[in-house]
Design a protein around this motif. Structure first.
Motif, PDB file in Angstrom:
ATOM      1  N   GLU A  47       0.834  -1.205   0.000  1.00 39.60           N
ATOM      2  CA  GLU A  47       0.000   0.000   0.000  1.00 39.60           C
ATOM      3  C   GLU A  47       0.870   1.257   0.000  1.00 39.60           C
ATOM      4  O   GLU A  47       0.568   2.235  -0.695  1.00 39.60           O
ATOM      5  CB  GLU A  47      -0.918   0.007   1.225  1.00 39.60           C
ATOM      6  CG  GLU A  47      -1.999  -1.061   1.206  1.00 39.60           C
ATOM      7  CD  GLU A  47      -3.068  -0.793   0.153  1.00 39.60           C
ATOM      8  OE1 GLU A  47      -3.349   0.386  -0.134  1.00 39.60           O
ATOM      9  OE2 GLU A  47      -3.596  -1.764  -0.404  1.00 39.60           O
ATOM     10  N   GLU A  48       1.955   1.240   0.766  1.00 39.83           N
ATOM     11  CA  GLU A  48       2.841   2.405   0.824  1.00 39.83           C
ATOM     12  C   GLU A  48       3.507   2.650  -0.525  1.00 39.83           C
ATOM     13  O   GLU A  48       3.667   3.797  -0.952  1.00 39.83           O
ATOM     14  CB  GLU A  48       3.897   2.213   1.908  1.00 39.83           C
ATOM     15  CG  GLU A  48       3.352   2.349   3.325  1.00 39.83           C
ATOM     16  CD  GLU A  48       4.390   2.075   4.379  1.00 39.83           C
ATOM     17  OE1 GLU A  48       4.188   2.490   5.537  1.00 39.83           O
ATOM     18  OE2 GLU A  48       5.416   1.432   4.062  1.00 39.83           O
ATOM     19  N   SER A  49       3.888   1.564  -1.197  1.00 40.05           N
ATOM     20  CA  SER A  49       4.516   1.701  -2.511  1.00 40.05           C
ATOM     21  C   SER A  49       3.525   2.280  -3.515  1.00 40.05           C
ATOM     22  O   SER A  49       3.868   3.197  -4.289  1.00 40.05           O
ATOM     23  CB  SER A  49       5.022   0.343  -2.992  1.00 40.05           C
ATOM     24  OG  SER A  49       5.570   0.431  -4.295  1.00 40.05           O
ATOM     25  N   ALA A  50       2.298   1.745  -3.509  1.00 45.37           N
ATOM     26  CA  ALA A  50       1.277   2.243  -4.428  1.00 45.37           C
ATOM     27  C   ALA A  50       0.930   3.696  -4.117  1.00 45.37           C
ATOM     28  O   ALA A  50       0.775   4.521  -5.025  1.00 45.37           O
ATOM     29  CB  ALA A  50       0.031   1.367  -4.344  1.00 45.37           C
ATOM     30  N   ARG A  51       0.815   4.022  -2.834  1.00 42.03           N
ATOM     31  CA  ARG A  51       0.501   5.402  -2.436  1.00 42.03           C
ATOM     32  C   ARG A  51       1.607   6.345  -2.887  1.00 42.03           C
ATOM     33  O   ARG A  51       1.331   7.458  -3.368  1.00 42.03           O
ATOM     34  CB  ARG A  51       0.343   5.497  -0.918  1.00 42.03           C
ATOM     35  CG  ARG A  51      -0.036   6.890  -0.446  1.00 42.03           C
ATOM     36  CD  ARG A  51       0.247   7.102   1.030  1.00 42.03           C
ATOM     37  NE  ARG A  51      -0.193   8.421   1.471  1.00 42.03           N
ATOM     38  CZ  ARG A  51       0.468   9.547   1.270  1.00 42.03           C
ATOM     39  NH1 ARG A  51       1.637   9.526   0.604  1.00 42.03           N
ATOM     40  NH2 ARG A  51       0.009  10.707   1.709  1.00 42.03           N
ATOM     41  N   SER A  52       2.852   5.914  -2.719  1.00 49.54           N
ATOM     42  CA  SER A  52       3.978   6.756  -3.109  1.00 49.54           C
ATOM     43  C   SER A  52       3.935   7.085  -4.596  1.00 49.54           C
ATOM     44  O   SER A  52       4.208   8.226  -5.002  1.00 49.54           O
ATOM     45  CB  SER A  52       5.295   6.055  -2.759  1.00 49.54           C
ATOM     46  OG  SER A  52       6.404   6.809  -3.180  1.00 49.54           O
ATOM     47  N   SER A  53       3.571   6.074  -5.404  1.00 47.40           N
ATOM     48  CA  SER A  53       3.494   6.289  -6.845  1.00 47.40           C
ATOM     49  C   SER A  53       2.413   7.309  -7.189  1.00 47.40           C
ATOM     50  O   SER A  53       2.638   8.240  -7.980  1.00 47.40           O
ATOM     51  CB  SER A  53       3.213   4.964  -7.547  1.00 47.40           C
ATOM     52  OG  SER A  53       3.094   5.147  -8.944  1.00 47.40           O
ATOM     53  N   VAL A  54       1.227   7.130  -6.585  1.00 46.14           N
ATOM     54  CA  VAL A  54       0.121   8.059  -6.854  1.00 46.14           C
ATOM     55  C   VAL A  54       0.443   9.447  -6.306  1.00 46.14           C
ATOM     56  O   VAL A  54       0.194  10.472  -6.961  1.00 46.14           O
ATOM     57  CB  VAL A  54      -1.187   7.530  -6.242  1.00 46.14           C
ATOM     58  CG1 VAL A  54      -2.306   8.568  -6.373  1.00 46.14           C
ATOM     59  CG2 VAL A  54      -1.600   6.231  -6.912  1.00 46.14           C
ATOM     60  N   ALA A  55       1.020   9.491  -5.104  1.00 48.10           N
ATOM     61  CA  ALA A  55       1.336  10.778  -4.489  1.00 48.10           C
ATOM     62  C   ALA A  55       2.378  11.540  -5.306  1.00 48.10           C
ATOM     63  O   ALA A  55       2.320  12.771  -5.405  1.00 48.10           O
ATOM     64  CB  ALA A  55       1.835  10.581  -3.062  1.00 48.10           C
TER      65      ALA A  55
END
Length: 244
Positions: A47-55
């Motif tokens: 989730e953190e990796s995916a959030r980082s990409s979107v952010a």
């Protein structure tokens, strides 16, 4: 080394204690809460990796929006300044007045373009902000679940540690009644044989390796002098003949 049936019974009792201790240590290492905690940690990392990409994408859009808003503000301020001069009465030459009027017109067109750009960037940013918010909500739930699992794991480990403490005390008492040379041999075998140094010989089969001994070996063991220490020729464990 000469042993009697009491020595062998004591060894079997010690082996039982050590087996139970090993089982508790294995249970502690494989508590379900530990596996669940690992799953939560893996899910959090995803989730953190995916959030980082979107952010990161959201921040790029936000940066462009900020630049457009600053340029729009500067353009609007410039319009105000030029209008003050245009209508302030300090400039009387018609050529200068016309130039300022043209300047205002150009600035207004630029401001309109910038307003459209800001609105477009806001539209791009909105779904990205929503996605980041959704990731943050899921991460908050995962964090809460992690805290719960940490507490549950600590409680489960404390329960196992309590059992281990009792078993180890009983084990120490059981070991105290065994002849030191025999105990030393037992400990060496335990290290080499995955924790099981003593096994019963039942129906011609070693309960340690679960293999049947050859007929000649069984015959030899049966005819050996009483009190001799016997070993399984398959696995090397000390054998205790059932009924001995």
């Amino acid at each position: 080394m000469t042993v009697n049936s009491a020595d062998l019974d004591a060894l079997l009792g010690l082996q039982d204690h050590d087996t139970r201790i090993d089982q508790e240590l294995h249970r502690k290492a494989h508590l379900p809460e530990r596996a669940q905690l690992a799953e939560v940690s893996a899910a959090t990392a995803r989730e953190e990796s995916a959030r980082s990409s979107v952010a990161s994408g959201r921040d790029v859009v936000a940066g462009r929006q900020g630049e457009a808003e600053r340029e729009l503000k500067a353009t609007e301020d410039r319009i105000v300044q030029v209008n003050k001069r245009l209508y302030g009465g300090t400039v009387s030459a018609s050529r200068d007045l016309q130039a300022m009027a043209n300047d205002v017109e150009g600035l207004r067109r630029r401001a309109s373009e910038l307003e459209d750009r800001v609105l477009g960037l806001m539209e791009q940013r909105e779904p990205l902000d929503e996605q980041v918010g959704e990731y943050d909500a899921r991460l908050a739930l995962l964090s809460q679940r992690r805290s719960e699992l940490v507490e549950q794991l600590q409680a489960a480990e404390a329960d196992v540690d309590g059992s281990l403490s009792l078993l180890q005390a009983e084990r120490q008492e059981a070991a105290g009644g065994i002849d030191p040379p025999l105990l030393s041999r037992y400990e060496r075998l335990r290290e080499r044989l995955a924790g099981v140094a003593v096994a019963r010989l039942t129906g011609g089969r070693c309960d340690g390796c679960h293999l049947s001994l050859p007929a000649m070996e069984l015959d030899r063991i049966r005819h050996d002098a009483a009190g001799s220490l016997e070993y399984c020729e398959q696995c090397g464990r000390i054998l205790v003949i059932s009924g001995a």
